[in-house]
Structures are given as structure tokens and as C-alpha cells.
Scaffold this motif. Sequence first.
Motif, short mmCIF file in Angstrom:
data_model
loop_
_atom_site.label_atom_id
_atom_site.label_comp_id
_atom_site.label_asym_id
_atom_site.label_seq_id
_atom_site.Cartn_x
_atom_site.Cartn_y
_atom_site.Cartn_z
N ASP A 16 0.86 -1.18 0.00
CA ASP A 16 0.00 0.00 0.00
C ASP A 16 0.90 1.24 0.00
O ASP A 16 2.02 1.18 0.48
N PHE A 19 -0.17 3.68 4.52
CA PHE A 19 -0.92 2.91 5.50
C PHE A 19 -0.09 2.80 6.79
O PHE A 19 0.25 1.71 7.23
N PHE A 57 -3.90 0.04 -2.30
CA PHE A 57 -4.09 -1.32 -1.79
C PHE A 57 -4.71 -2.22 -2.86
O PHE A 57 -4.25 -3.33 -3.12
N ALA A 74 0.71 -5.62 2.83
CA ALA A 74 0.02 -4.32 2.82
C ALA A 74 -1.04 -4.26 3.92
O ALA A 74 -2.15 -3.81 3.68
N SER A 77 -5.58 -8.34 5.31
CA SER A 77 -6.24 -9.29 6.19
C SER A 77 -6.40 -10.65 5.51
O SER A 77 -6.74 -10.72 4.33
N ARG A 82 -10.47 -14.20 0.24
CA ARG A 82 -9.16 -14.03 -0.42
C ARG A 82 -8.41 -15.35 -0.52
O ARG A 82 -7.58 -15.51 -1.42
N THR A 124 -10.98 -3.03 0.44
CA THR A 124 -10.54 -3.38 1.80
C THR A 124 -11.64 -4.08 2.60
O THR A 124 -12.81 -4.06 2.21
N TYR A 191 -3.28 -10.05 9.81
CA TYR A 191 -2.65 -9.73 8.53
C TYR A 191 -1.74 -10.88 8.12
O TYR A 191 -1.15 -11.55 8.98
N1 GLN Z 1 -6.72 -4.92 6.36
C1 GLN Z 1 -7.55 -4.36 5.35
C2 GLN Z 1 -7.74 -5.33 4.22
O1 GLN Z 1 -7.06 -6.29 4.14
C3 GLN Z 1 -7.03 -3.03 4.81
C4 GLN Z 1 -5.70 -3.10 4.15
C5 GLN Z 1 -5.20 -1.78 3.63
O2 GLN Z 1 -5.97 -0.81 3.54
N2 GLN Z 1 -3.96 -1.70 3.26
O3 GLN Z 1 -8.58 -5.17 3.42
#
Ligand code: GLN
Length: 232
Positions: A16, A19, A57, A74, A77, A82, A124, A191
Motif C-alpha cells: 500500500d 498505511f 491497496f 500491505a 487481512s 481471499r 478493503t 494480517y
Molecule cells: N486490512 C484491510 C484489508 O485487508 C485493509 C488493508 C489496507 O488498507 N492496506 O482489506
Amino acid sequence: GTSPAKAEVTYQIATDSTFPPFEFANNKNKYVGIDIDLMHAIAKDQGFKVNMKPTSFNSAVQSVQSGQSDGVIAGMSITKEREATFDFSKPYFMSGVVMAAKPNGKITKLSQLRGKRVAVKTGTSGAQYAQSIHKKYGFRIVTFDESNDMYQDVLTGNSAACFEDSPVMKYAVRQGTKLKIYTKPTLNGPYGFGVKKGHNKKLLRMFNNGLADLKANGEYARITRRYLGAKG
Ligand code: GLN
């Protein structure tokens, strides 16, 4: 010396752009932060090189899927959704989503968002959270590519609130962003470093091995303390 050095592989790692405390350009315009320092320390520990590529992001996530980047770190999560398209490392930091608004106390809870506009960052978990509750609470969603622009929209009064990751929002408030956190973290989860599903297995293995080394030798604690202080 004359003996040929073993060439180190350079991996392209997307991140990102802004952040903090995970990734941001410092006052010398150098990219620093927990993610950046971790990635460099892991690369050093495991004997590979990294080229960090800061972008939004959403672009970071997409650049891994398109094969332009080998991995993404970044503040991303680890989610069920994902995991359909990414392989994630072992978790390295816990997070959650909070609502922030102006500190004047006019908007302090979700039920006060009816008829209002709420700012989120594209792609996000904060955006996903907003999507999941906006009908129930009757607010409109406006998206931004950068966290700063999202905060700005709340500061100017265009949006009534924003949804952001708890450690990032806390850090911004501590650094002087005139917003206040009004909700407890939700969608709590860790994360992870991500690679395209089924690809870059060696990189993922080295990340995990490096992370374990950094936790064992105190370097992980030093990096997080550098940005968060002793309390974390
Ligand atoms: N943790 C959030 C996500 O994975 C935001 C990550 C971010 O904005 N870099 O979506």
C-alpha cells in the motif's frame, strides 16, 4: 574475491502507498513501516532481495493476481474470500475494523449514519464491512483509493464517518489526524503476506521461515516497537 557470488533472486513485492504504521514514506521520502521493515529483515534473513512497489491497496492486490508482483504485504487481512485466490503466510499482526468520525460527538454510532455518506477504501475489509451493513443502517458509500483521501473526506464533512483498520486509525489519531474512533474493532483477524494461489511457493516458505526467525531472535519485537512503542 574471485569466487562467483551466488546471485540472489529479487522478488517484486507490492504494498500500500500510505498505511502507517505499516507502510508510508518518511520525511526523507524513504518507504518505512512495520511491513516494509519486516519484509527487508525477512529477505536478509533468508538470502533474497526485494523490490518494494507502493501503490493503492487495490492495485497491490491486483498486481499479484496479474503476475506483475510476486507477493503483497500491505496490512492485508487473511480472509476466507481471499484464500480462494491467495496463499497466505502465517499471521503476523492482529487487526480489526473501526468507525472513525469527527471528534465533535455528532456521529458516535452506526445508527446515526442514516441518510449520511460514509467513506471507505476500495477493496478493503472496511469497504466489505460497509457493504454488509449499509442497507440496515441506511447510509451511502463513497470509495477512495488511499486512506488519506478517505480521512480527508470525513475531515471536510463530506462524509460522516469512515471505516478503517484499528491499528492504522489509532496511529493516525496519535499522529494528529483530527478524527476519533467510536466503535470496538469488528471483523477481527490477522494480517498475512500473500502470494497468488499456487504460485511462489518458495517465497512463501522463506517468508514463514524468516518470520519465525525474527520472532525468535527479537527482531520482530524491535520492528513493531519502533513504530508502536513498548505497548504495541
Ligand atoms: N486490512 C484491510 C484489508 O485487508 C485493509 C488493508 C489496507 O488498507 N492496506 O482489506
